[in-house]
Structure formats: C-alpha cells, structure tokens
Enzyme design. Sequence first.
Site, PDB file in Angstrom:
ATOM      1  N   GLU A   1       0.622  -1.305   0.186  1.00 45.37           N
ATOM      2  CA  GLU A   1      -0.235   0.245  -0.053  1.00 45.37           C
ATOM      3  C   GLU A   1       0.823   1.090  -0.646  1.00 45.37           C
ATOM      4  O   GLU A   1       1.762   1.834   0.453  1.00 45.37           O
ATOM      5  CB  GLU A   1      -1.149   0.167   1.376  1.00 45.37           C
ATOM      6  CG  GLU A   1      -2.078  -1.398   1.270  1.00 45.37           C
ATOM      7  CD  GLU A   1      -3.089  -0.690   0.383  1.00 45.37           C
ATOM      8  OE1 GLU A   1      -3.121   0.149  -0.443  1.00 45.37           O
ATOM      9  OE2 GLU A   1      -4.050  -2.202   0.050  1.00 45.37           O
TER      10      GLU A   1
ATOM     11  N   CYS B   1      -7.745  -2.460   8.443  1.00 44.15           N
ATOM     12  CA  CYS B   1      -6.270  -1.886   7.724  1.00 44.15           C
ATOM     13  C   CYS B   1      -5.988  -0.742   7.591  1.00 44.15           C
ATOM     14  O   CYS B   1      -4.976  -0.485   7.932  1.00 44.15           O
ATOM     15  CB  CYS B   1      -6.301  -2.564   5.888  1.00 44.15           C
ATOM     16  SG  CYS B   1      -6.784  -4.519   6.216  1.00 44.15           S
TER      17      CYS B   1
ATOM     18  N   HIS C   1      -1.484  -5.725   1.253  1.00 45.16           N
ATOM     19  CA  HIS C   1      -2.352  -6.486   1.346  1.00 45.16           C
ATOM     20  C   HIS C   1      -2.436  -8.076   0.107  1.00 45.16           C
ATOM     21  O   HIS C   1      -1.316  -8.028  -0.269  1.00 45.16           O
ATOM     22  CB  HIS C   1      -3.233  -5.942   0.968  1.00 45.16           C
ATOM     23  CG  HIS C   1      -4.579  -5.270   1.537  1.00 45.16           C
ATOM     24  ND1 HIS C   1      -5.105  -3.685   1.993  1.00 45.16           N
ATOM     25  CD2 HIS C   1      -5.281  -6.141   2.663  1.00 45.16           C
ATOM     26  CE1 HIS C   1      -5.424  -3.505   2.045  1.00 45.16           C
ATOM     27  NE2 HIS C   1      -6.487  -4.095   3.030  1.00 45.16           N
TER      28      HIS C   1
ATOM     29  N   ARG D   1     -18.234  -0.777   5.398  1.00 42.54           N
ATOM     30  CA  ARG D   1     -19.680  -1.319   4.800  1.00 42.54           C
ATOM     31  C   ARG D   1     -19.627  -2.418   5.434  1.00 42.54           C
ATOM     32  O   ARG D   1     -21.336  -2.344   5.729  1.00 42.54           O
ATOM     33  CB  ARG D   1     -19.052  -2.201   3.055  1.00 42.54           C
ATOM     34  CG  ARG D   1     -20.206  -2.174   2.977  1.00 42.54           C
ATOM     35  CD  ARG D   1     -19.938  -2.446   1.213  1.00 42.54           C
ATOM     36  NE  ARG D   1     -18.670  -3.191   0.844  1.00 42.54           N
ATOM     37  CZ  ARG D   1     -18.366  -4.233   1.784  1.00 42.54           C
ATOM     38  NH1 ARG D   1     -18.953  -4.675   2.041  1.00 42.54           N
ATOM     39  NH2 ARG D   1     -16.749  -4.914   1.529  1.00 42.54           N
TER      40      ARG D   1
HETATM   41  N1  PCA Z   1      -8.298  -7.073   5.959  1.00 38.13           N
HETATM   42  C1  PCA Z   1      -9.151  -6.181   6.017  1.00 38.13           C
HETATM   43  C2  PCA Z   1      -9.171  -5.816   7.764  1.00 38.13           C
HETATM   44  C3  PCA Z   1      -8.319  -6.880   8.617  1.00 38.13           C
HETATM   45  C4  PCA Z   1      -7.933  -7.779   6.755  1.00 38.13           C
HETATM   46  O1  PCA Z   1      -7.157  -8.985   6.848  1.00 38.13           O
HETATM   47  C5  PCA Z   1      -9.234  -4.838   5.558  1.00 38.13           C
HETATM   48  O2  PCA Z   1      -8.571  -5.008   4.668  1.00 38.13           O
HETATM   49  O3  PCA Z   1      -9.688  -3.780   5.847  1.00 38.13           O
END
Ligand code: PCA
Length: 200
Positions: free
Chosen positions: A83, A146, A168, A93
């Site tokens: 990111e 996240c 991610h 959501r």
């Molecule tokens: N993904 C979520 C929160 C926890 C996770 O593993 C997100 O993308 O916000």
Amino acid sequence: MGDTGKKLLITGFEPFGGEPLNSSWEAVQKLPEQIRSYRLTKLRIPTVFGRGSEAVLRAADELSPDVILCVGQAGNRAAVTPEVIGINLRESRIADNDGNRPGNVPVCGEGPAAYFATVPVREMAAAVRKAGIESALSFSAGAYVCNDVFYTLLHRFHGTGTRVGFIHVPPAAEQAKEGRVCLPLEDIVKALTEAVGALG
Ligand code: PCA
C-alpha cells in the site's frame, strides 16, 4: 558477518467477515524468524477499529522496531499489493469484530488527510514479481480496519526512525470459493519473505 540486528514487527489480522481464516495471519505465522538483516517479531491483531492499532502500538513500545510491516487480507485482489498511502478516514460497509461500523469519521482527529508509506514499496513489489508472484502497488488500503491500523502507525511514527508499511495479500487457496481469486498459502509466504528482503 552481516548485519542481523534489525528488528521487524510484522502483524497479521484475525479472521473477519464471518470467515474461519485470514490469509494474512496464516502467512505471517509461517515466516522464518530471520529474513536477511531482520529479526521478526510476529503479532496477530484484532480486526477492530482502534483496538487493532493499539495492539501494534503496545508491541512497538516494547520492541522499538526499525520497521513495522502490517499484512491484511484483501478479499478481491489477485496480486500481492504494497500500500502506497494511508488515509485519515473510517468508513465501513461491514461491521468489525466488535460490531463497529463507523462512517465518515477521521482515524485521528488532529491528523493530516494522508501519509505515504515509509518503506520502499516499489522495490518490495519488484522483489515479489521477481520471485514469479503477481504484485503491484495499491493506492488505496480502503477505509476499514487495515487502513485504520496503517494510518494510525504512519501518524504515530511520522518523523521518527521507525518505518511503517502495509501489504494486502489475496485470500489463501484454502479459502477458495466460487468466483474468488486466491493464492496458495506458500506463495503468500514467499511473497512476504521477498518483500521483507527488499526493506533495505
Ligand atoms: N483485511 C481487512 C481488515 C482485516 C483484514 O485482513 C481490511 O482490508 O481492512
């Protein structure tokens, strides 16, 4: 002898959204204790606004890490995505694991709109691709838990010696369901190993 003395705090999330697993923690758990110059401390954190980042901050207080790298699962991404940016917004959501569903509120009232990651995101993505695993930069970590963790850490460690990143990852193949993209867990582990190797 090489420099093996750097400290990396690396986190994965508990499952959320009614799923039994979260690929981020499944993969973080399987990482080696040492990657290049980094000694890893692994932490599983709650998928809850505020509480997720508090858990990381507590561990960071104790460890004084050189780098904090948080890993989260992105249910709809086929690639491993460092990111680039965290934003000062909570907007969800779905409910988090404590039932919170904030809308249009800041992560930190006094913070700026956004911060850039302080780890070398381009080098990390390139290293993952070099290992044969799909990887691309992401310019939005969303506005769910996240991003909440990522932004809070960027705000807290801004201007300090502690660098902060977020990756991610796709769901693991074990979480496969109709129409869902996923990666074998071992590829996610490999991708994270390569990304850590590119931290410098
Ligand atoms: N993904 C979520 C929160 C926890 C996770 O593993 C997100 O993308 O916000």
